[in-house]
Scaffold this motif. Sequence first.
Motif, PDB file in Angstrom:
ATOM      1  N   VAL A   5      70.731  87.927  37.072  1.00 22.40           N
ATOM      2  CA  VAL A   5      70.311  88.482  35.798  1.00 22.40           C
ATOM      3  C   VAL A   5      68.813  88.750  35.856  1.00 22.40           C
ATOM      4  O   VAL A   5      68.032  87.858  36.180  1.00 22.40           O
ATOM      5  CB  VAL A   5      70.638  87.510  34.641  1.00 22.40           C
ATOM      6  N   VAL A   6      68.445  89.991  35.599  1.00 23.41           N
ATOM      7  CA  VAL A   6      67.039  90.366  35.637  1.00 23.41           C
ATOM      8  C   VAL A   6      66.513  90.424  34.201  1.00 23.41           C
ATOM      9  O   VAL A   6      67.083  91.107  33.350  1.00 23.41           O
ATOM     10  CB  VAL A   6      66.856  91.730  36.328  1.00 23.41           C
ATOM     11  N   ARG A  64      60.231  94.843  18.589  1.00 23.77           N
ATOM     12  CA  ARG A  64      60.120  94.603  20.024  1.00 23.77           C
ATOM     13  C   ARG A  64      60.922  93.357  20.384  1.00 23.77           C
ATOM     14  O   ARG A  64      60.869  92.346  19.683  1.00 23.77           O
ATOM     15  CB  ARG A  64      58.663  94.435  20.444  1.00 23.77           C
ATOM     16  N   ARG A  65      61.667  93.432  21.498  1.00 28.09           N
ATOM     17  CA  ARG A  65      62.520  92.331  21.941  1.00 28.09           C
ATOM     18  C   ARG A  65      62.163  91.946  23.366  1.00 28.09           C
ATOM     19  O   ARG A  65      61.852  92.804  24.191  1.00 28.09           O
ATOM     20  CB  ARG A  65      63.999  92.728  21.881  1.00 28.09           C
ATOM     21  N   THR A  66      62.247  90.657  23.648  1.00 29.61           N
ATOM     22  CA  THR A  66      61.994  90.195  25.014  1.00 29.61           C
ATOM     23  C   THR A  66      62.815  88.944  25.281  1.00 29.61           C
ATOM     24  O   THR A  66      63.410  88.366  24.366  1.00 29.61           O
ATOM     25  CB  THR A  66      60.497  89.928  25.239  1.00 29.61           C
ATOM     26  N   PHE A  67      62.853  88.531  26.562  1.00 30.21           N
ATOM     27  CA  PHE A  67      63.716  87.432  27.014  1.00 30.21           C
ATOM     28  C   PHE A  67      65.161  87.710  26.623  1.00 30.21           C
ATOM     29  O   PHE A  67      65.825  86.910  25.956  1.00 30.21           O
ATOM     30  CB  PHE A  67      63.262  86.086  26.444  1.00 30.21           C
ATOM     31  N   CYS A  68      65.656  88.886  27.038  1.00 30.35           N
ATOM     32  CA  CYS A  68      66.996  89.332  26.651  1.00 30.35           C
ATOM     33  C   CYS A  68      67.981  89.177  27.804  1.00 30.35           C
ATOM     34  O   CYS A  68      67.643  89.373  28.970  1.00 30.35           O
ATOM     35  CB  CYS A  68      66.960  90.791  26.207  1.00 30.35           C
ATOM     36  N   CYS A  73      68.797  88.524  22.576  1.00 35.47           N
ATOM     37  CA  CYS A  73      67.384  88.299  22.888  1.00 35.47           C
ATOM     38  C   CYS A  73      66.902  87.010  22.230  1.00 35.47           C
ATOM     39  O   CYS A  73      67.299  86.674  21.109  1.00 35.47           O
ATOM     40  CB  CYS A  73      66.526  89.467  22.399  1.00 35.47           C
ATOM     41  N   SER A  74      66.026  86.309  22.944  1.00 35.08           N
ATOM     42  CA  SER A  74      65.487  85.047  22.435  1.00 35.08           C
ATOM     43  C   SER A  74      64.236  85.246  21.592  1.00 35.08           C
ATOM     44  O   SER A  74      63.814  84.315  20.901  1.00 35.08           O
ATOM     45  CB  SER A  74      65.171  84.095  23.597  1.00 35.08           C
ATOM     46  N   TYR A  75      63.629  86.420  21.657  1.00 34.67           N
ATOM     47  CA  TYR A  75      62.373  86.657  20.945  1.00 34.67           C
ATOM     48  C   TYR A  75      62.402  88.074  20.396  1.00 34.67           C
ATOM     49  O   TYR A  75      62.431  89.046  21.152  1.00 34.67           O
ATOM     50  CB  TYR A  75      61.185  86.462  21.889  1.00 34.67           C
ATOM     51  N   ALA A 130      61.911  83.901  16.496  1.00 38.81           N
ATOM     52  CA  ALA A 130      62.923  83.176  17.272  1.00 38.81           C
ATOM     53  C   ALA A 130      64.283  83.848  17.165  1.00 38.81           C
ATOM     54  O   ALA A 130      64.751  84.162  16.061  1.00 38.81           O
ATOM     55  CB  ALA A 130      63.005  81.737  16.786  1.00 38.81           C
ATOM     56  N   GLY A 131      64.914  84.063  18.319  1.00 42.77           N
ATOM     57  CA  GLY A 131      66.218  84.711  18.347  1.00 42.77           C
ATOM     58  C   GLY A 131      67.346  83.825  18.802  1.00 42.77           C
ATOM     59  O   GLY A 131      68.501  84.254  18.810  1.00 42.77           O
ATOM     60  N   ASP A 132      67.057  82.596  19.202  1.00 36.43           N
ATOM     61  CA  ASP A 132      68.108  81.651  19.570  1.00 36.43           C
ATOM     62  C   ASP A 132      67.772  80.274  19.038  1.00 36.43           C
ATOM     63  O   ASP A 132      66.646  80.011  18.596  1.00 36.43           O
ATOM     64  CB  ASP A 132      68.317  81.616  21.089  1.00 36.43           C
TER      65      ASP A 132
END
Length: 507
Positions: A5-6, A64-68, A73-75, A130-132
Amino acid sequence: MTGSVVQSVDNVALLPAYLAAGTAVLVLLADLLVARARVTVATAALGAVATAAGAALVGAGDERRTFCVGPDCSYVFGGRAALVAVVVALLTLGVLGLSGPLLRAGRSPVGEYCFLLACSMTGGVVLGAAGDLITLIVAVETLTLPLYVLVGLRRGSLASAEAAVTFFVVSVVATTLTLLGAALLYAVTGGLHLDRIGALLAERPELRDLPLTTVAVALVVLGLAFKVAAVPFHAWAPATYDGAPLPVAAYLSTASKLGGVVALLAVVQRALPADVTGPVLAGLAVLTMTVGNLVALRQRRTVRLLAWSSVAQAGYILAPLGALALASGRADDARSAVYAAAVAYAVFFVVLELAAFAGVVALRPADADGGTVGDLRGAARRHPWRAAGLGLALVGLAGLPPGLAGLFAKVTVVRSLLGGGAGWLAVVVAVNAVIGLAYYLRLTATLWAEPVASVEPAAAGAGGDVGSPAVGSVVRARTVGAVLAVTTAVAVVIGLAPQLLLDVAAR
């Protein structure tokens, strides 16, 4: 490599968190290398301003989303996350301004004090995005953990030590409940991302009907209810607020409560089934606003009165979330209005609450506790502008004009409840708002009452800090006056343009 997973990291989305965490590091370095209190406080203040500016800049664009991982996504940094980050950063700046008399008195170490505030600010900035569940709980604890130390950081104060222990024990229990609920949700759904949990529970009714799911949802909601001091998980708040230094009590009643509301809103809106959480939150809201208002009527100590009033205000914030079960079958616009009302009311409340604490700090001797309501008798005759700021904040909290921010906050909540089909809850909010008028107006009237001929020394505070006549030796720090002026001005401005705040909260 096959099956790997990238993940990509969006550093622009993380910029506000970088700025907040960098502020904490720079405060430590400034205190270590320069060892001058003014430089340390200035570093923390500039960091808070930079964090607020960075959050506003990033939030002005698209989400904007990151750590997906796939769509999860977690953020997630959007308009609401930016609003929360800006408010938390500005609250930190305001509390730093209120802390001048405390730090000059030498009762609290400047470096540690500013570092802990910056760490707490970092948790608040991350919390809104926070997304998770893991990111959410870690952010809540990053916001809360420094406050345990800040509450008890005042040297030679038994009251602060007792308040810190009370706050620590209750918060540990709350965190344990939240973690257990999150673990059970993971056992049921196999996911931690909020949107994924919500989708699974919506698509598979058999999972939602499991007793384990009901227990998990209850534990998460009740654990976060501790953070907002909702009844019956409120007993820590009055003792902790009254024992803490006044600026720390101001931060507890604003940034900490805002963090709890944001965390609760995130899990209710995106993860947990509304038909389960709605009735629970409606019951908590009714209990919280009613008990908070009734007990506040009997308070004679200023900070305890503000603490119990903040408990009641938490009930008003929870009320829109309690209407979710009825609004779940309605149009998206109705549900969005319910969520926006909770966020908007929380922002209205923290601005007015900070103004109220700023007024108390301005009218009390340096490094004193909040004293009694009687200590503020006749304060407006000696210091009219400071008393006017405190009076405007109290009237706003009561929901009366000219405190337009508080008035529109109450109207926003009632309108969202009526739109969500919870008319009975709107009636309860209106009745409690009338009850709240009694103690808010009593404290406001005391400021303009005829001062007594002689003032006895105030009774010992909750643990040993002996007060002194409040209006004799008054704090004259310019920063305190500036905080009071700015917060009341902001309250007026957002009261004149409440729809702008609602639009941002709905994003």
